[in-house]
Design a protein around this motif. Structure first.
Motif, PDB file in Angstrom:
ATOM      1  N   GLY A 179      -1.207  10.183  41.699  1.00 55.56           N
ATOM      2  CA  GLY A 179      -0.880   9.126  40.745  1.00 55.56           C
ATOM      3  C   GLY A 179      -1.658   9.186  39.453  1.00 55.56           C
ATOM      4  O   GLY A 179      -1.665   8.225  38.672  1.00 55.56           O
ATOM      5  N   VAL A 180      -2.320  10.318  39.211  1.00 61.02           N
ATOM      6  CA  VAL A 180      -3.122  10.486  37.986  1.00 61.02           C
ATOM      7  C   VAL A 180      -2.276  11.198  36.929  1.00 61.02           C
ATOM      8  O   VAL A 180      -1.628  12.205  37.228  1.00 61.02           O
ATOM      9  CB  VAL A 180      -4.398  11.295  38.279  1.00 61.02           C
ATOM     10  N   PRO A 181      -2.266  10.693  35.673  1.00 60.59           N
ATOM     11  CA  PRO A 181      -1.495  11.359  34.612  1.00 60.59           C
ATOM     12  C   PRO A 181      -1.907  12.829  34.469  1.00 60.59           C
ATOM     13  O   PRO A 181      -3.095  13.164  34.504  1.00 60.59           O
ATOM     14  CB  PRO A 181      -1.853  10.556  33.361  1.00 60.59           C
ATOM     15  N   MET A 182      -0.930  13.693  34.333  1.00 60.45           N
ATOM     16  CA  MET A 182      -1.188  15.135  34.222  1.00 60.45           C
ATOM     17  C   MET A 182      -1.486  15.470  32.757  1.00 60.45           C
ATOM     18  O   MET A 182      -0.589  15.708  31.942  1.00 60.45           O
ATOM     19  CB  MET A 182       0.025  15.906  34.734  1.00 60.45           C
ATOM     20  N   LYS A 183      -2.767  15.472  32.420  1.00 63.98           N
ATOM     21  CA  LYS A 183      -3.181  15.621  31.022  1.00 63.98           C
ATOM     22  C   LYS A 183      -2.920  17.013  30.469  1.00 63.98           C
ATOM     23  O   LYS A 183      -2.894  17.200  29.248  1.00 63.98           O
ATOM     24  CB  LYS A 183      -4.675  15.295  30.889  1.00 63.98           C
ATOM     25  N   ASP A 184      -2.746  18.017  31.331  1.00 63.77           N
ATOM     26  CA  ASP A 184      -2.522  19.385  30.846  1.00 63.77           C
ATOM     27  C   ASP A 184      -1.043  19.730  30.715  1.00 63.77           C
ATOM     28  O   ASP A 184      -0.700  20.861  30.366  1.00 63.77           O
ATOM     29  CB  ASP A 184      -3.195  20.398  31.789  1.00 63.77           C
ATOM     30  N   ALA A 185      -0.159  18.767  30.977  1.00 64.38           N
ATOM     31  CA  ALA A 185       1.278  19.022  30.883  1.00 64.38           C
ATOM     32  C   ALA A 185       1.808  18.461  29.563  1.00 64.38           C
ATOM     33  O   ALA A 185       1.679  17.268  29.293  1.00 64.38           O
ATOM     34  CB  ALA A 185       2.009  18.375  32.056  1.00 64.38           C
ATOM     35  N   LYS A 231       6.935  13.827  30.015  1.00 65.49           N
ATOM     36  CA  LYS A 231       7.368  12.553  30.584  1.00 65.49           C
ATOM     37  C   LYS A 231       8.484  12.755  31.594  1.00 65.49           C
ATOM     38  O   LYS A 231       9.208  13.759  31.557  1.00 65.49           O
ATOM     39  CB  LYS A 231       7.834  11.619  29.461  1.00 65.49           C
ATOM     40  N   ASP A 232       8.613  11.792  32.495  1.00 64.50           N
ATOM     41  CA  ASP A 232       9.672  11.872  33.502  1.00 64.50           C
ATOM     42  C   ASP A 232      10.961  11.268  32.964  1.00 64.50           C
ATOM     43  O   ASP A 232      11.055  10.897  31.784  1.00 64.50           O
ATOM     44  CB  ASP A 232       9.228  11.185  34.802  1.00 64.50           C
ATOM     45  N   GLU A 233      11.965  11.149  33.834  1.00 61.49           N
ATOM     46  CA  GLU A 233      13.274  10.659  33.398  1.00 61.49           C
ATOM     47  C   GLU A 233      13.237   9.199  32.932  1.00 61.49           C
ATOM     48  O   GLU A 233      14.145   8.733  32.226  1.00 61.49           O
ATOM     49  CB  GLU A 233      14.290  10.792  34.535  1.00 61.49           C
ATOM     50  N   ASN A 234      12.166   8.487  33.288  1.00 61.68           N
ATOM     51  CA  ASN A 234      12.026   7.098  32.856  1.00 61.68           C
ATOM     52  C   ASN A 234      11.210   6.953  31.581  1.00 61.68           C
ATOM     53  O   ASN A 234      10.915   5.829  31.142  1.00 61.68           O
ATOM     54  CB  ASN A 234      11.372   6.272  33.974  1.00 61.68           C
ATOM     55  N   GLY A 235      10.819   8.090  31.007  1.00 61.36           N
ATOM     56  CA  GLY A 235      10.027   8.052  29.787  1.00 61.36           C
ATOM     57  C   GLY A 235       8.553   7.799  30.027  1.00 61.36           C
ATOM     58  O   GLY A 235       7.799   7.543  29.080  1.00 61.36           O
ATOM     59  N   GLU A 236       8.110   7.910  31.276  1.00 62.53           N
ATOM     60  CA  GLU A 236       6.700   7.710  31.610  1.00 62.53           C
ATOM     61  C   GLU A 236       5.999   9.054  31.705  1.00 62.53           C
ATOM     62  O   GLU A 236       6.606  10.063  32.092  1.00 62.53           O
ATOM     63  CB  GLU A 236       6.573   6.972  32.946  1.00 62.53           C
ATOM     64  N   VAL A 237       4.703   9.067  31.350  1.00 63.98           N
ATOM     65  CA  VAL A 237       3.925  10.291  31.461  1.00 63.98           C
ATOM     66  C   VAL A 237       3.870  10.725  32.917  1.00 63.98           C
ATOM     67  O   VAL A 237       3.595   9.901  33.819  1.00 63.98           O
ATOM     68  CB  VAL A 237       2.492  10.076  30.921  1.00 63.98           C
TER      69      VAL A 237
END
Length: 382
Positions: free
Chosen positions: A319-325, A307-313
Motif C-alpha cells: 500500500g506504499v506509493p511506488m515512487k520509482d514508477a 497512476k492507476d485507472e482511477n487516477g491514483e498514484v
C-alpha cells in the motif's frame, strides 16, 4: 539576453531549445562517456567543490568543443522543475554573496564546468534567493549568447553593454545618441586631420562603459555573466586597476566601493581565471556523484508519477506509493497517442545504468528522459 529579474517575459519554447541542443547531443554524449573517469578514479573527485580545489580535480574545460548549437539564450527565471543535487554549491554561492553584507568591497567569482553540468541552474537558484534579492539592487542577468542582437550591434562588447543598459531602463534613443557622438568625433578628427587611432566602436564602447558605471554608481548590484566564451571578447580582470590606456576595459563599467558582485560562468577555466583571477575566485562544478539526485532529475524530466485507472498514484503490495514508477503520454512514431512507462523491477540496477550513461551530468539525464525506454527480460533497459 540581459534581463533584470523584475522584467517579465514569457519562457522560451522548450521544444525549440531541445531541438537546438539535441542536434549536437550525439557528439557530446559520446564525449561525456569518453571523458567520464572510471569508478575507482572518480571516488572523492566528484564531491561538491568550493574554492581552492586541487588542480588534479579540475575539469578539463580548456579544450571544449565549440559547437554553436550547444549555446542557448538563458534567463534568470527558476526552472519549472525542482533543482536537485546542488545543496553544498548553493550554500557556498550564497555565502559568497551574503557573508559580510555590509562590506563595500567589489568581488568576483567564476563557476566553471563542462556543458550541461548545471552552472546556469545553480546561478538561477541563488539569483532568486529571498535573502539575495533583499541584499542586491539591481540584479542583472546577462546571457552572453543572445538571439536578439540588434542590427548594427556586431561588436560583441557593444551588444552586451547595450543589453545591460536596456535592462537598467536606458532607452534606445539614448543608446543611439552614443553611437552618433562616436561617429561625429571620428569624422571631426578626420576632417581636422587629428591623429585618431581609435575605431568608432572603441569610442562607442568607452561611452557605453561610462553610462553603465553612472547607472550602477553607489548601488549594491549583482551581475551574472552567464556562459562566457572566448568569442565574447571579455578576457580582462574585472577587479583590475584601470589606466587611461585601458578605458575600454569591462571593469570600467563596474564601479567599486559599493559592495557590487559579479558572477561569471564558463566552460573554459583558463578564460574564467583571466576574468576573475586565480583559484581563490573560482568554483569548479563537477558532474553529480549522488545517484539519487541524478535519478530524481531523470524522473522530473521524464514525466509524472504512474497512476492507476482511477487516477491514483500506483501503490505496491504493502500500500506504499511506488515512487520509482513514472509515466508520460506521447505521440508515437505511428502518429497515435501512446504511453511511456519507467517502472524498474530492479531500481538499483536501473539507477546505476542511468549514472553510467549520463556520467552524472544533469543535462544528459534530462536528455535520456526524452528517449523511449527499452525493455528486456532483465529490466536492464534505457
Amino acid at each position: 539576453m540581459v534581463k533584470d529579474v523584475d522584467d517579465k517575459e514569457s519562457p522560451p519554447d522548450i521544444d525549440q531549445r531541445l531541438f537546438l541542443i539535441g542536434s549536437s547531443f550525439g557528439i557530446k554524449y559520446g564525449s561525456w562517456l569518453n571523458e567520464k573517469p572510471s569508478e575507482s578514479s572518480s571516488k572523492g573527485k566528484n564531491k561538491s567543490s568550493t574554492n581552492g580545489g586541487s588542480s588534479s580535480a579540475t575539469p578539463d574545460t580548456s579544450k571544449v568543443r565549440r559547437s554553436k548549437t550547444s549555446r542557448v539564450e538563458t534567463r534568470p527565471d527558476l526552472p519549472d522543475k525542482p533543482i536537485r543535487g546542488f545543496v553544498n554549491e548553493s550554500l557556498f554561492l550564497k555565502n559568497f554573496l551574503l557573508k559580510g553584507k555590509g562590506s563595500e568591497e567589489f568581488k568576483t567569482l567564476a563557476i566553471v564546468g563542462k556543458f550541461g553540468v548545471g552552472k546556469t541552474t545553480l546561478c538561477q537558484d541563488v539569483f532568486n534567493d529571498k535573502d539575495v534579492k533583499e541584499a542586491y539592487l539591481p540584479r542583472i542577468w546577462v546571457s552572453m549568447y543572445s538571439e536578439e542582437t540588434k542590427e548594427g550591434e556586431g561588436d560583441q562588447k557593444v551588444a552586451v553593454l547595450k543589453r545591460i543598459l536596456r535592462s537598467l531602463g536606458v532607452e534606445d534613443e539614448a543608446l543611439d545618441s552614443i553611437r552618433t557622438e562616436a561617429d561625429e568625433e571620428k569624422r571631426k578628427n578626420a576632417e581636422e586631420r587629428r591623429r585618431d587611432e581609435e575605431r568608432v566602436e572603441e569610442k562607442e564602447l568607452f561611452r557605453l562603459l561610462n553610462a553603465l558605471n553612472s547607472n550602477l554608481f553607489g548601488k549594491k548590484y549583482l551581475v551574472v555573466l552567464d556562459d562566457v566564451w572566448e568569442d565574447n571578447e571579455w578576457s580582462q580582470r574585472l577587479d583590475g586597476e584601470e589606466t587611461p590606456q585601458e578605458k575600454t576595459h569591462l571593469s570600467c563599467g563596474f564601479p567599486k566601493g559599493s559592495g557590487g558582485r559579479v558572477i561569471v560562468t564558463s566552460r573554459d577555466e583558463g578564460l574564467a581565471k583571466k576574468i576573475v583571477g586565480e583559484d581563490e575566485n573560482v568554483q569548479r562544478l563537477f558532474p553529480r556523484s549522488d545517484v539519487e539526485s541524478v535519478w530524481e532529475i531523470y524522473k522530473d524530466a521524464f514525466g509524472e508519477p504512474m497512476k492507476d485507472e482511477n487516477g491514483e498514484v500506483v501503490k505496491d503490495a504493502a500500500g506504499v506509493p511506488m515512487k520509482d514508477a513514472v509515466e508520460k503520454h506521447v505521440i508515437g512514431k505511428d502518429g497515435r497517442p501512446t504511453k511511456w512507462v519507467v517502472n524498474p523491477r530492479y531500481p538499483g540496477r536501473y539507477k546505476k545504468e542511468l549514472m553510467d550513461k549520463s556520467g552524472g551530468v544533469p543535462w544528459a539525464a534530462q536528455m535520456l528522459a526524452q528517449i523511449e525506454p527499452l525493455k528486456n527480460d532483465e529490466d536492464k533497459d534505457m
